[in-house]
Design a protein around this motif. Structure first.
Motif, PDB file in Angstrom:
ATOM      1  N   TYR A 181       0.841  -1.207   0.000  1.00  0.00           N
ATOM      2  CA  TYR A 181       0.000   0.000   0.000  1.00  0.00           C
ATOM      3  C   TYR A 181       0.871   1.252   0.000  1.00  0.00           C
ATOM      4  CZ  TYR A 181      -4.132  -2.855   0.779  1.00  0.00           C
ATOM      5  OH  TYR A 181      -5.149  -3.767   0.627  1.00  0.00           O
ATOM      6  N   SER A 182       2.011   1.188   0.722  1.00  0.00           N
ATOM      7  CA  SER A 182       2.882   2.359   0.813  1.00  0.00           C
ATOM      8  C   SER A 182       3.468   2.714  -0.561  1.00  0.00           C
ATOM      9  CB  SER A 182       4.002   2.098   1.814  1.00  0.00           C
ATOM     10  OG  SER A 182       4.630   0.862   1.534  1.00  0.00           O
ATOM     11  N   GLN A 183       3.833   1.680  -1.336  1.00  0.00           N
ATOM     12  CA  GLN A 183       4.370   1.907  -2.678  1.00  0.00           C
ATOM     13  C   GLN A 183       3.318   2.544  -3.569  1.00  0.00           C
ATOM     14  OE1 GLN A 183       5.512  -2.184  -3.554  1.00  0.00           O
ATOM     15  NE2 GLN A 183       7.082  -1.365  -4.897  1.00  0.00           N
ATOM     16  N   LEU A 184       2.102   2.039  -3.397  1.00  0.00           N
ATOM     17  CA  LEU A 184       0.986   2.503  -4.197  1.00  0.00           C
ATOM     18  C   LEU A 184       0.809   4.008  -4.020  1.00  0.00           C
ATOM     19  CD1 LEU A 184      -1.328   1.345  -5.877  1.00  0.00           C
ATOM     20  CD2 LEU A 184      -2.693   1.290  -3.808  1.00  0.00           C
ATOM     21  N   ALA A 185       0.846   4.448  -2.759  1.00  0.00           N
ATOM     22  CA  ALA A 185       0.591   5.843  -2.441  1.00  0.00           C
ATOM     23  C   ALA A 185       1.501   6.768  -3.244  1.00  0.00           C
ATOM     24  CB  ALA A 185       0.768   6.066  -0.947  1.00  0.00           C
ATOM     25  N   VAL A 234      -3.056  -7.975  -0.409  1.00  0.00           N
ATOM     26  CA  VAL A 234      -3.522  -9.355  -0.558  1.00  0.00           C
ATOM     27  C   VAL A 234      -5.041  -9.373  -0.515  1.00  0.00           C
ATOM     28  CG1 VAL A 234      -1.448 -10.415   0.404  1.00  0.00           C
ATOM     29  CG2 VAL A 234      -3.318  -9.765   1.916  1.00  0.00           C
ATOM     30  N   THR A 235      -5.621 -10.472  -0.958  1.00  0.00           N
ATOM     31  CA  THR A 235      -7.066 -10.577  -0.956  1.00  0.00           C
ATOM     32  C   THR A 235      -7.527 -11.249   0.334  1.00  0.00           C
ATOM     33  OG1 THR A 235      -8.921 -11.679  -1.999  1.00  0.00           O
ATOM     34  CG2 THR A 235      -6.767 -12.642  -2.390  1.00  0.00           C
ATOM     35  N   ALA A 236      -8.760 -10.936   0.731  1.00  0.00           N
ATOM     36  CA  ALA A 236      -9.271 -11.515   1.972  1.00  0.00           C
ATOM     37  C   ALA A 236      -9.818 -12.916   1.728  1.00  0.00           C
ATOM     38  CB  ALA A 236     -10.369 -10.613   2.541  1.00  0.00           C
ATOM     39  N   MET A 237      -9.932 -13.321   0.449  1.00  0.00           N
ATOM     40  CA  MET A 237     -10.576 -14.610   0.165  1.00  0.00           C
ATOM     41  C   MET A 237      -9.613 -15.793   0.335  1.00  0.00           C
ATOM     42  SD  MET A 237     -12.393 -15.920  -3.310  1.00  0.00           S
ATOM     43  CE  MET A 237     -13.504 -14.535  -3.326  1.00  0.00           C
ATOM     44  N   THR A 245      -9.193  -3.966   3.614  1.00  0.00           N
ATOM     45  CA  THR A 245      -8.942  -5.269   4.223  1.00  0.00           C
ATOM     46  C   THR A 245      -8.368  -5.142   5.626  1.00  0.00           C
ATOM     47  OG1 THR A 245      -6.701  -5.381   3.326  1.00  0.00           O
ATOM     48  CG2 THR A 245      -8.453  -6.337   1.981  1.00  0.00           C
ATOM     49  N   GLY A 246      -8.107  -3.912   6.083  1.00  0.00           N
ATOM     50  CA  GLY A 246      -7.517  -3.733   7.410  1.00  0.00           C
ATOM     51  C   GLY A 246      -6.028  -4.002   7.432  1.00  0.00           C
ATOM     52  N   ILE A 303       1.107   6.642  -7.239  1.00  0.00           N
ATOM     53  CA  ILE A 303      -0.037   7.223  -7.942  1.00  0.00           C
ATOM     54  C   ILE A 303      -0.435   8.579  -7.354  1.00  0.00           C
ATOM     55  CG2 ILE A 303      -0.858   4.910  -8.544  1.00  0.00           C
ATOM     56  CD1 ILE A 303      -3.116   5.209  -6.609  1.00  0.00           C
ATOM     57  N   GLY A 304       0.440   9.128  -6.509  1.00  0.00           N
ATOM     58  CA  GLY A 304       0.248  10.503  -6.068  1.00  0.00           C
ATOM     59  C   GLY A 304      -0.808  10.679  -4.990  1.00  0.00           C
ATOM     60  N   LEU A 305      -0.914   9.716  -4.058  1.00  0.00           N
ATOM     61  CA  LEU A 305      -1.861   9.873  -2.951  1.00  0.00           C
ATOM     62  C   LEU A 305      -1.097   9.871  -1.624  1.00  0.00           C
ATOM     63  CD1 LEU A 305      -4.713   7.410  -4.032  1.00  0.00           C
ATOM     64  CD2 LEU A 305      -4.672   9.896  -4.249  1.00  0.00           C
ATOM     65  N   THR A 306      -1.709  10.457  -0.596  1.00  0.00           N
ATOM     66  CA  THR A 306      -1.089  10.440   0.728  1.00  0.00           C
ATOM     67  C   THR A 306      -1.423   9.117   1.416  1.00  0.00           C
ATOM     68  OG1 THR A 306      -3.046  11.327   1.795  1.00  0.00           O
ATOM     69  CG2 THR A 306      -1.444  12.933   0.953  1.00  0.00           C
ATOM     70  N   GLU A 307      -0.693   8.851   2.511  1.00  0.00           N
ATOM     71  CA  GLU A 307      -0.964   7.638   3.289  1.00  0.00           C
ATOM     72  C   GLU A 307      -2.421   7.607   3.727  1.00  0.00           C
ATOM     73  OE1 GLU A 307       1.679   6.951   6.550  1.00  0.00           O
ATOM     74  OE2 GLU A 307       0.420   5.382   7.433  1.00  0.00           O
ATOM     75  N   LYS A 308      -2.927   8.771   4.194  1.00  0.00           N
ATOM     76  CA  LYS A 308      -4.288   8.819   4.692  1.00  0.00           C
ATOM     77  C   LYS A 308      -5.301   8.511   3.577  1.00  0.00           C
ATOM     78  CE  LYS A 308      -7.473  11.640   7.453  1.00  0.00           C
ATOM     79  NZ  LYS A 308      -8.431  10.573   7.291  1.00  0.00           N
ATOM     80  N   GLN A 309      -5.078   9.099   2.387  1.00  0.00           N
ATOM     81  CA  GLN A 309      -6.003   8.854   1.273  1.00  0.00           C
ATOM     82  C   GLN A 309      -6.036   7.371   0.906  1.00  0.00           C
ATOM     83  OE1 GLN A 309      -4.161  11.747  -1.321  1.00  0.00           O
ATOM     84  NE2 GLN A 309      -6.005  13.004  -1.365  1.00  0.00           N
ATOM     85  N   VAL A 310      -4.852   6.742   0.895  1.00  0.00           N
ATOM     86  CA  VAL A 310      -4.809   5.320   0.543  1.00  0.00           C
ATOM     87  C   VAL A 310      -5.519   4.487   1.600  1.00  0.00           C
ATOM     88  CG1 VAL A 310      -3.272   3.316   0.339  1.00  0.00           C
ATOM     89  CG2 VAL A 310      -2.765   5.404  -0.914  1.00  0.00           C
ATOM     90  N   MET A 311      -5.230   4.779   2.871  1.00  0.00           N
ATOM     91  CA  MET A 311      -5.797   3.957   3.935  1.00  0.00           C
ATOM     92  C   MET A 311      -7.309   4.161   4.058  1.00  0.00           C
ATOM     93  SD  MET A 311      -3.307   2.169   4.737  1.00  0.00           S
ATOM     94  CE  MET A 311      -3.443   1.289   6.289  1.00  0.00           C
TER      95      MET A 311
END
Ligand code: HEC
Length: 255
Positions: free
Chosen positions: A73-77, A103-106, A94-95, A80-88
């Motif tokens: 998630y941190s790499q994603l932020a 990862v997927t919850a399934m 999935t928590g 793609i130009g988003l802050t940690e808060k926006q991503v979370m």
């Protein structure tokens, strides 16, 4: 005489630069050819708005079954130009922690039971199949009562994935060719039988965003790499000029 030498070296330099430019421009073309005969997905991984819309679609419609385990998630932020808060707040349902992979919850055993296949991780899907393939695949689902999920796909026949975007695209039906010499009938074309919440043009746009996002996760370093690339080329050009000047300086005394 001296002038001639200079003209010759200028010509050599021009030829070298040309050869270099040709090599550089041929590389992406060779990569793009992997897509095969599918329509061009027309993506631009530098388009941050498209990446953000694509990420949102992915987290709403795909991550329930498909992980992106090579991306955190941190790499994603940052990518793609988003802050940690926006991503979370907006992209992590999935928590998982910010530093954890997507990862997927399934549970795999359930997936196997429900679909007969474990949905594959999609981190490297665009590298493996090409953006054009992924884009075509997402536009080629149609209703087919003969399959378990009720869906089939012309790009991936008898795929075990139930079409997750049907509310957006609507429901396509297949127009069949007449069966020939006892062979099973083949699909001639797909027709939108029941429109979805998006127009066909808007749906194409959504698929483009989703494919852009998947292309980005397949090569998250590409954004950085292409910036470095420009500096490397500049360095090579300057170094070539420098080498030529130096060579002239050395040979001056020899003549
Ligand atoms: C309900 C579960 C489920 C959802 C939701 C889902 N998929 Fe799938 N997907 C699957 C399964 C199962 C397969 C494996 C199909 C097979 O091999 O027959 C699959 C296969 C795929 C493949 C082909 C992988 C390959 O073999 O190369 C792609 C691409 C894909 N999914 C993309 C997506 C995208 C994009 C989304 C979100 C819009 C999505 N999927 C949502 C279950 C799902």
């Amino acid at each position: 005489m001296h002038n001639q030498t200079r003209r010759a070296s200028v010509r050599t330099l021009a030829a070298m630069l040309l050869a270099f430019a040709v090599t550089l421009s041929a590389a992406p073309a060779a990569l793009a050819a992997e897509g095969g005969s599918y329509p061009n997905a027309n993506i631009n991984v530098h388009d941050q708005a498209a990446l953000q819309r694509g990420a949102r679609l992915y987290m709403n419609y795909c991550v329930g079954c498909h992980s992106l385990k090579y991306v955190r998630y941190s790499q994603l932020a940052g990518g793609i130009g988003l802050t940690e808060k926006q991503v979370m707040d907006n992209l992590n349902f999935t928590g998982a922690k910010f530093g954890e992979p997507i990862v997927t919850a399934m549970p795999e055993a359930d997936a196997e039971k429900w679909f007969g296949k474990v949905p594959p991780d999609l981190s490297l899907e665009v590298s493996a199949k090409g953006a054009d393939w992924v884009s075509a695949y997402l536009k080629s689902f149609y209703l087919d009562p003969a399959t378990n999920s009720g869906w089939n796909n012309t790009v991936f026949p008898n795929v075990a994935m139930p079409f997750p975007l049907w509310q957006l695209q609507g429901e396509q039906e297949a127009v069949m060719n007449p069966p020939e010499n006892g062979q099973p009938a083949t699909v001639r074309e797909l027709k939108l039988a029941h429109p979805g919440s998006l127009t066909p043009a808007q749906y194409d746009e959504a698929v483009r965003d989703l494919t852009t996002f998947l292309a980005y996760v397949s090569a998250p370093d590409e954004l950085v790499r292409s910036h470095i690339g420009a500096w490397v080329v500049l360095y090579l050009v300057l170094f070539t000029l420098f080498a030529l000047v130096l060579k002239k300086e050395y040979w001056k005394d020899v003549h």
